[in-house]
Each structure stands twice: as structure tokens, then as C-alpha cells.
Design a protein around this motif. Structure first.
Motif, short mmCIF file in Angstrom:
data_model
loop_
_atom_site.label_atom_id
_atom_site.label_comp_id
_atom_site.label_asym_id
_atom_site.label_seq_id
_atom_site.Cartn_x
_atom_site.Cartn_y
_atom_site.Cartn_z
N ILE A 31 0.78 -0.95 0.17
CA ILE A 31 -0.10 0.24 -0.03
C ILE A 31 0.99 1.33 -0.02
CG2 ILE A 31 -1.73 1.30 1.11
CD1 ILE A 31 -2.67 -1.27 2.50
N TYR A 32 0.43 2.13 -0.92
CA TYR A 32 1.26 3.34 -0.91
C TYR A 32 0.84 4.21 0.40
CZ TYR A 32 3.05 2.42 -5.38
OH TYR A 32 3.44 1.90 -6.82
N VAL A 33 1.96 5.26 0.79
CA VAL A 33 1.69 5.96 2.07
C VAL A 33 2.31 7.24 1.54
CG1 VAL A 33 2.36 6.28 4.31
CG2 VAL A 33 2.28 4.00 3.58
N VAL A 34 1.49 8.26 1.89
CA VAL A 34 1.59 9.81 1.76
C VAL A 34 1.66 10.40 2.62
CG1 VAL A 34 1.39 11.84 0.45
CG2 VAL A 34 0.93 9.67 -0.64
N GLU A 35 2.82 11.35 3.27
CA GLU A 35 3.02 12.01 4.49
C GLU A 35 3.22 13.47 4.03
OE1 GLU A 35 4.94 9.56 7.68
OE2 GLU A 35 5.55 8.71 5.86
N ALA A 36 2.36 14.22 4.02
CA ALA A 36 2.47 15.69 3.34
C ALA A 36 2.12 16.86 4.28
CB ALA A 36 1.42 15.67 2.13
N SER A 37 2.84 18.00 4.07
CA SER A 37 2.45 19.10 4.77
C SER A 37 3.14 20.16 4.14
CB SER A 37 3.22 18.89 6.45
OG SER A 37 4.73 19.08 6.09
N ASN A 41 7.09 26.89 7.44
CA ASN A 41 8.66 26.69 7.21
C ASN A 41 8.93 26.06 5.88
OD1 ASN A 41 9.34 27.45 9.92
ND2 ASN A 41 8.49 25.45 10.64
N GLY A 42 7.81 25.64 5.09
CA GLY A 42 7.94 25.13 3.89
C GLY A 42 7.15 23.95 3.59
N THR A 43 7.38 23.22 2.37
CA THR A 43 6.60 22.07 1.92
C THR A 43 7.45 20.97 2.03
OG1 THR A 43 4.98 23.62 0.67
CG2 THR A 43 4.94 21.06 0.05
N GLU A 44 6.58 19.75 2.53
CA GLU A 44 7.37 18.30 2.67
C GLU A 44 6.41 17.42 2.37
OE1 GLU A 44 10.91 17.35 5.25
OE2 GLU A 44 9.40 16.23 6.09
N SER A 90 11.49 24.46 0.22
CA SER A 90 11.49 25.52 1.28
C SER A 90 11.08 26.67 1.23
CB SER A 90 13.06 25.35 1.71
OG SER A 90 13.66 26.15 0.45
N THR A 91 10.96 27.28 -0.01
CA THR A 91 10.60 28.50 -0.45
C THR A 91 8.66 28.64 -0.49
OG1 THR A 91 10.65 27.96 -2.70
CG2 THR A 91 12.40 29.12 -1.64
N LEU A 92 8.18 27.26 -0.61
CA LEU A 92 6.73 27.17 -0.68
C LEU A 92 6.21 26.95 0.67
CD1 LEU A 92 4.04 27.03 -2.35
CD2 LEU A 92 4.64 24.69 -2.61
N ARG A 93 5.84 28.34 0.96
CA ARG A 93 5.16 28.29 2.61
C ARG A 93 3.66 28.41 2.82
NH1 ARG A 93 10.52 31.31 5.52
NH2 ARG A 93 11.89 30.05 4.83
N GLY A 242 -1.78 7.46 5.35
CA GLY A 242 -1.21 8.67 5.67
C GLY A 242 -2.23 9.89 5.56
N TYR A 243 -1.44 11.03 5.74
CA TYR A 243 -2.27 12.40 5.82
C TYR A 243 -1.44 13.61 5.32
CZ TYR A 243 -0.02 14.32 10.22
OH TYR A 243 0.72 14.79 10.85
N PHE A 244 -2.44 14.66 5.11
CA PHE A 244 -1.88 15.78 4.51
C PHE A 244 -2.32 16.89 5.77
CE2 PHE A 244 -2.99 19.72 1.75
CZ PHE A 244 -1.61 20.05 1.71
N SER A 245 -1.33 17.78 5.91
CA SER A 245 -1.73 18.89 6.98
C SER A 245 -1.04 20.11 6.46
CB SER A 245 -1.27 18.41 8.48
OG SER A 245 -1.62 19.55 9.31
#
Length: 267
Positions: A31-37, A41-44, A90-93, A242-245
Motif C-alpha cells: 500500500i502506498y503511504v503519503v505523508e504531506a505538509s 517553514n516550507g512544504t514536505e 523550502s520556499t513554498l510556505r 497517511g495524511y496531509f496537513s
């Protein structure tokens, strides 16, 4: 969970020389897992894939996904792959009040989630405090936040001890709206000597995030899953984990000194 099962198998094999015990577990597709935020401070984004029970590599990071972030004001960005499974900018906040949508295209599958950026949380105080619980004295971490008036608010707090995750919790403002909010972290019982006990000079790093309700619901479902026996609620469409926040984060650092611990004044 896999390591725990391996431990159980080892115990069974070492404690029995007369029987062969077959454990019947079912293989499931990866199963794919995506952990995004996206934060102040930026986007990861981390994209990975679960492995089979008999694969000791744990999870496999994915580098060939197409990751796109868009906002409710019409902007859109492609998030480039960096390394070690992470897509970063790091620039996309994030900006407070903006709703963001993350989209991940991977091997013909499409995963998406949305989250709304919150305003910065305000830390009023953090202290170490002894409290009497039944007949025992317990050391707590007492964290106080100032609630934002006339707004629904949700928070995620994570305490690191010497760089390693130690305690975490989520909180919402339904207990004391528009006033000071309190979160107590149970640290240890007086007289305890296990490795979980704070030691003199331990460094604590505290991350406090103002999150939206969707992220809160997901994290709260994780917090209670041991009691409910269920998986966390889905945060992405498309079937990945996973989740996005979108969140605003502040941090606080301190050093544990037992002499600094206060005595609870409650009767």
C-alpha cells in the motif's frame, strides 16, 4: 507491528522444542503511504510503500511520483523530488486561511487530500509539575496555550527528548473556548527507574502546531486506535495511507532539572 510479530515468533520458537507452531497470517498487497505538509517553514511530502510481512526492509521510499500542490486562490506548484523519499520546497510556505490540495500521481493511481492553513498558536507556559494521583506522585509536563477568540481551533503537540520522539497529543478548544487551554503529558511515576524516565539534563524540544479539523480527526483516530482496535480514518482519497496537513508551527526548548519541578497546588 511486524517487529512485534517477529518477537512473538522468536519467543514461541525458543520456548518450545516439541511443537512446530504455524502462524496463519495473510499476505496483503503493498500500500502506498503519503505523508504531506505545508507550513510556515516550507512544504514536505514523503511517498513510500509498505512491504510484505516477511520483508525486513520495512517501507520502501518512492522517487517517481508526480506531486502537485494547489491553493483555493488558483495557484499551483509542482513539488520536486529531493532525496530519501522526500519531495521538498523550502520556499513554498503556507498562508493562514488558505485551503491547499495535494495530488499524487503514481503508477496510474491518483491520491488527493485537502487542508486549510491555520493561524499561529500562542504558547503561554510550559512547566514540570508533581501531581498526586491516588497514592502516587506523578511528574507531568503542563503545557498552556492561548485559544484564539471566536474561532474553532485544533492543535497537535509533539515532545522530543534528546532528539527522539517522547510524547505527543492532539487537543481542540471545546473544553475552554476563548480562554487558556491546558494539555498535561504524563512523564513518569516517582520512584520509577525504567528508560522512559526523564534524566537530569535531558533536552526537550516541543513542537506545537495549529492544525485544521481534518488533520485533527485523523491524528485523534490514531491516538485512540489501541483502544478501539480500528485503523485511522482515511485522510486521502484513492486508497493510500497517511495524511496531509497545512499548519502553523512554533517550537519551545528547555532542559529538565528536577529542582525546577513545581508542586501542584490543587487541593
Amino acid at each position: 507491528m511486524k517487529k512485534y510479530l517477529i518477537y512473538i515468533i522468536s519467543v514461541l520458537l525458543l520456548s518450545s522444542c516439541e511443537k512446530v507452531i504455524d502462524l496463519d497470517y495473510h499476505q496483503v498487497d503493498p500500500i502506498y503511504v503519503v505523508e504531506a505538509s505545508i507550513s510556515n517553514n516550507g512544504t514536505e511530502v514523503r511517498v513510500s510503500r509498505t512491504n510484505a510481512m516477511d520483508d525486513n526492509n520495512g517501507i520502501s521510499d518512492i522517487s517517481h511520483a508526480t506531486v502537485t500542490l494547489s491553493s483555493d486562490n488558483g495557484q499551483q506548484w509542482d513539488i520536486p523530488y529531493n532525496r530519501n523519499g522526500f519531495y521538498r520546497s523550502s520556499t513554498l510556505r503556507g498562508e493562514a486561511g488558505t485551503t491547499y490540495t495535494i495530488e499524487v500521481e503514481l503508477d496510474g493511481q491518483h491520491y488527493t487530500s485537502t487542508s486549510t492553513m491555520q493561524r499561529a498558536p500562542t504558547l503561554n507556559k510550559f512547566r514540570f509539575v508533581w501531581m498526586k494521583v491516588a497514592s502516587e506522585r506523578i511528574m507531568f509536563g503542563d503545557l498552556r496555550l492561548q485559544d484564539i477568540p471566536n474561532e474553532d481551533s485544533w492543535y497537535f503537540m509533539h515532545i522530543y527528548r534528546n532528539g527522539i520522539g517522547y510524547r505527543w497529543a492532539v487537543m481542540r478548544d471545546d473544553q475552554n473556548p476563548n480562554k487558556e487551554l491546558q494539555q498535561l503529558f504524563t512523564f513518569f511515576r516517582e520512584g520509577s527507574s525504567d528508560s522512559d524516565v526523564l534524566q537530569e539534563g535531558d533536552k526537550l524540544h516541543i513542537e506545537i502546531r495549529a492544525i485544521d479539523q481534518r488533520a485533527y480527526d485523523y491524528l485523534y483516530s490514531m491516538q485512540i486506535m489501541d483502544n478501539t482496535g480500528t485503523n485511522p480514518i482515511p485522510n486521502f482519497t484513492g486508497g493510500c495511507l497517511g495524511y496531509f496537513s497545512a499548519y502553523h508551527q512554533i517550537t519551545y526548548d528547555c532542559i529538565y532539572h528536577v529542582a525546577d519541578a513545581e508542586e501542584d497546588q490543587a487541593p
